[in-house]
Scaffold this motif. Sequence first.
Motif, PDB file in Angstrom:
ATOM      1  N   LYS A   1       0.877  -1.165  -0.053  1.00  0.00           N
ATOM      2  CA  LYS A   1       0.035  -0.132   0.034  1.00  0.00           C
ATOM      3  C   LYS A   1       0.846   1.165   0.024  1.00  0.00           C
ATOM      4  N   ALA A   2       2.004   1.237   0.810  1.00  0.00           N
ATOM      5  CA  ALA A   2       2.859   2.481   0.912  1.00  0.00           C
ATOM      6  C   ALA A   2       3.429   2.707  -0.627  1.00  0.00           C
ATOM      7  N   TYR A   3       3.798   1.699  -1.442  1.00  0.00           N
ATOM      8  CA  TYR A   3       4.542   1.609  -2.474  1.00  0.00           C
ATOM      9  C   TYR A   3       3.406   2.335  -3.493  1.00  0.00           C
ATOM     10  N   VAL A   4       2.288   1.796  -3.694  1.00  0.00           N
ATOM     11  CA  VAL A   4       1.148   2.337  -4.327  1.00  0.00           C
ATOM     12  C   VAL A   4       1.037   3.747  -3.981  1.00  0.00           C
ATOM     13  N   THR A   5       0.849   4.243  -2.609  1.00  0.00           N
ATOM     14  CA  THR A   5       0.548   5.679  -2.337  1.00  0.00           C
ATOM     15  C   THR A   5       1.723   6.455  -2.728  1.00  0.00           C
ATOM     16  N   GLU A   6       2.905   6.246  -2.602  1.00  0.00           N
ATOM     17  CA  GLU A   6       4.273   6.962  -2.626  1.00  0.00           C
ATOM     18  C   GLU A   6       4.848   6.885  -4.116  1.00  0.00           C
ATOM     19  N   LYS A   7       4.714   5.880  -4.766  1.00  0.00           N
ATOM     20  CA  LYS A   7       5.301   5.686  -5.999  1.00  0.00           C
ATOM     21  C   LYS A   7       4.541   5.999  -7.058  1.00  0.00           C
TER      22      LYS A   7
ATOM     23  N   MET B   1       2.022   9.170 -10.207  1.00  0.00           N
ATOM     24  CA  MET B   1       2.201   8.935 -11.477  1.00  0.00           C
ATOM     25  C   MET B   1       0.589   8.819 -12.189  1.00  0.00           C
ATOM     26  N   TRP B   2      -0.072   8.005 -11.629  1.00  0.00           N
ATOM     27  CA  TRP B   2      -1.395   7.803 -12.229  1.00  0.00           C
ATOM     28  C   TRP B   2      -2.153   9.050 -12.226  1.00  0.00           C
ATOM     29  N   ARG B   3      -2.040  10.029 -11.348  1.00  0.00           N
ATOM     30  CA  ARG B   3      -2.720  11.235 -11.233  1.00  0.00           C
ATOM     31  C   ARG B   3      -2.292  12.176 -12.431  1.00  0.00           C
ATOM     32  N   GLN B   4      -0.823  11.942 -12.941  1.00  0.00           N
ATOM     33  CA  GLN B   4      -0.209  12.800 -14.174  1.00  0.00           C
ATOM     34  C   GLN B   4      -0.638  12.309 -15.445  1.00  0.00           C
ATOM     35  N   PHE B   5      -1.448  10.998 -15.576  1.00  0.00           N
ATOM     36  CA  PHE B   5      -2.005  10.996 -16.842  1.00  0.00           C
ATOM     37  C   PHE B   5      -2.669  11.900 -17.409  1.00  0.00           C
ATOM     38  N   PRO B   6      -2.215  12.087 -18.915  1.00  0.00           N
ATOM     39  CA  PRO B   6      -3.052  13.410 -19.348  1.00  0.00           C
ATOM     40  C   PRO B   6      -4.419  12.991 -19.694  1.00  0.00           C
ATOM     41  N   GLY B   7      -5.338  13.960 -19.213  1.00  0.00           N
ATOM     42  CA  GLY B   7      -7.055  13.843 -19.482  1.00  0.00           C
ATOM     43  C   GLY B   7      -7.638  13.013 -18.142  1.00  0.00           C
ATOM     44  N   VAL B   8      -6.713  12.443 -17.104  1.00  0.00           N
ATOM     45  CA  VAL B   8      -7.484  11.787 -16.210  1.00  0.00           C
ATOM     46  C   VAL B   8      -8.492  12.633 -15.408  1.00  0.00           C
ATOM     47  N   LYS B   9      -9.518  12.185 -15.087  1.00  0.00           N
ATOM     48  CA  LYS B   9     -10.579  13.168 -14.234  1.00  0.00           C
ATOM     49  C   LYS B   9     -10.228  12.751 -12.734  1.00  0.00           C
ATOM     50  N   GLU B  10     -10.225  11.388 -12.734  1.00  0.00           N
ATOM     51  CA  GLU B  10     -10.354  10.941 -11.140  1.00  0.00           C
ATOM     52  C   GLU B  10      -9.480   9.728 -10.984  1.00  0.00           C
ATOM     53  N   VAL B  11      -8.889   9.461 -10.115  1.00  0.00           N
ATOM     54  CA  VAL B  11      -8.139   8.186  -9.761  1.00  0.00           C
ATOM     55  C   VAL B  11      -8.575   7.701  -8.619  1.00  0.00           C
ATOM     56  N   ARG B  12      -8.822   6.338  -8.297  1.00  0.00           N
ATOM     57  CA  ARG B  12      -9.356   5.944  -7.261  1.00  0.00           C
ATOM     58  C   ARG B  12      -8.358   4.506  -6.970  1.00  0.00           C
ATOM     59  N   VAL B  13      -7.899   4.433  -5.680  1.00  0.00           N
ATOM     60  CA  VAL B  13      -7.230   3.120  -5.316  1.00  0.00           C
ATOM     61  C   VAL B  13      -8.032   2.371  -4.485  1.00  0.00           C
ATOM     62  N   LEU B  14      -8.700   1.297  -4.735  1.00  0.00           N
ATOM     63  CA  LEU B  14      -9.600   0.458  -3.761  1.00  0.00           C
ATOM     64  C   LEU B  14      -8.911  -0.687  -3.190  1.00  0.00           C
ATOM     65  N   TYR B  15      -8.971  -0.927  -1.997  1.00  0.00           N
ATOM     66  CA  TYR B  15      -8.254  -2.207  -1.540  1.00  0.00           C
ATOM     67  C   TYR B  15      -9.622  -3.151  -0.691  1.00  0.00           C
ATOM     68  N   ASN B  16      -9.534  -4.227  -1.248  1.00  0.00           N
ATOM     69  CA  ASN B  16     -10.417  -5.110  -0.751  1.00  0.00           C
ATOM     70  C   ASN B  16     -10.534  -5.252   0.882  1.00  0.00           C
ATOM     71  N   ILE B  17     -11.768  -5.369   1.472  1.00  0.00           N
ATOM     72  CA  ILE B  17     -11.809  -5.596   2.878  1.00  0.00           C
ATOM     73  C   ILE B  17     -12.564  -6.966   3.094  1.00  0.00           C
ATOM     74  N   GLU B  18     -13.530  -7.342   2.200  1.00  0.00           N
ATOM     75  CA  GLU B  18     -14.170  -8.559   2.212  1.00  0.00           C
ATOM     76  C   GLU B  18     -14.861  -9.041   0.911  1.00  0.00           C
ATOM     77  N   ARG B  19     -15.101 -10.237   0.714  1.00  0.00           N
ATOM     78  CA  ARG B  19     -15.742 -10.392  -0.502  1.00  0.00           C
ATOM     79  C   ARG B  19     -16.635 -11.797  -0.475  1.00  0.00           C
ATOM     80  N   ASP B  20     -17.683 -12.107  -1.391  1.00  0.00           N
ATOM     81  CA  ASP B  20     -18.406 -13.273  -1.227  1.00  0.00           C
ATOM     82  C   ASP B  20     -17.468 -14.305  -1.256  1.00  0.00           C
TER      83      ASP B  20
END
Length: 107
Positions: free
Chosen positions: A21-27, A31-50
Amino acid sequence: MIIRQAFFEGSIHPGREEAFKAYVTEKLLPMWRQFPGVKEVRVLYNIERDAGAPPYPMVLSTMYESREALAAALESPIRYASREMTRELMEMFDGHIHHHVLDMAHG
C-alpha cells in the motif's frame, strides 16, 4: 464518462500488505494522477468478498471524458513509466492484472 479499471487478481505476499500500500501511495498514485486527461483516480483495497469470489486485493479505477482521452493517456510517456514502476510492486504480489474499460451510465 469512460472508466478504466485494473483488477489485481491474486494475493499480496503475507506480511507485505503495508509495504504494498505504501508503494502504491508513494510511487504509483502520483504517476497515475499525471496521466493526461485523467479526471479521477481511485485506488480501492478489498476488505471482504463473497464466498468463492476471486481475490482482488486492489482495484485501480481511472476516469476519462472519452475513449479518445483514454487512448491518449495509454500512449503517454507517464503511463509507460508507471508500468515500469509497477514491476517492483509485482514483486510483492502473486497473480496478474487485467483491465476493463466501462462506459459510465448517466442518470
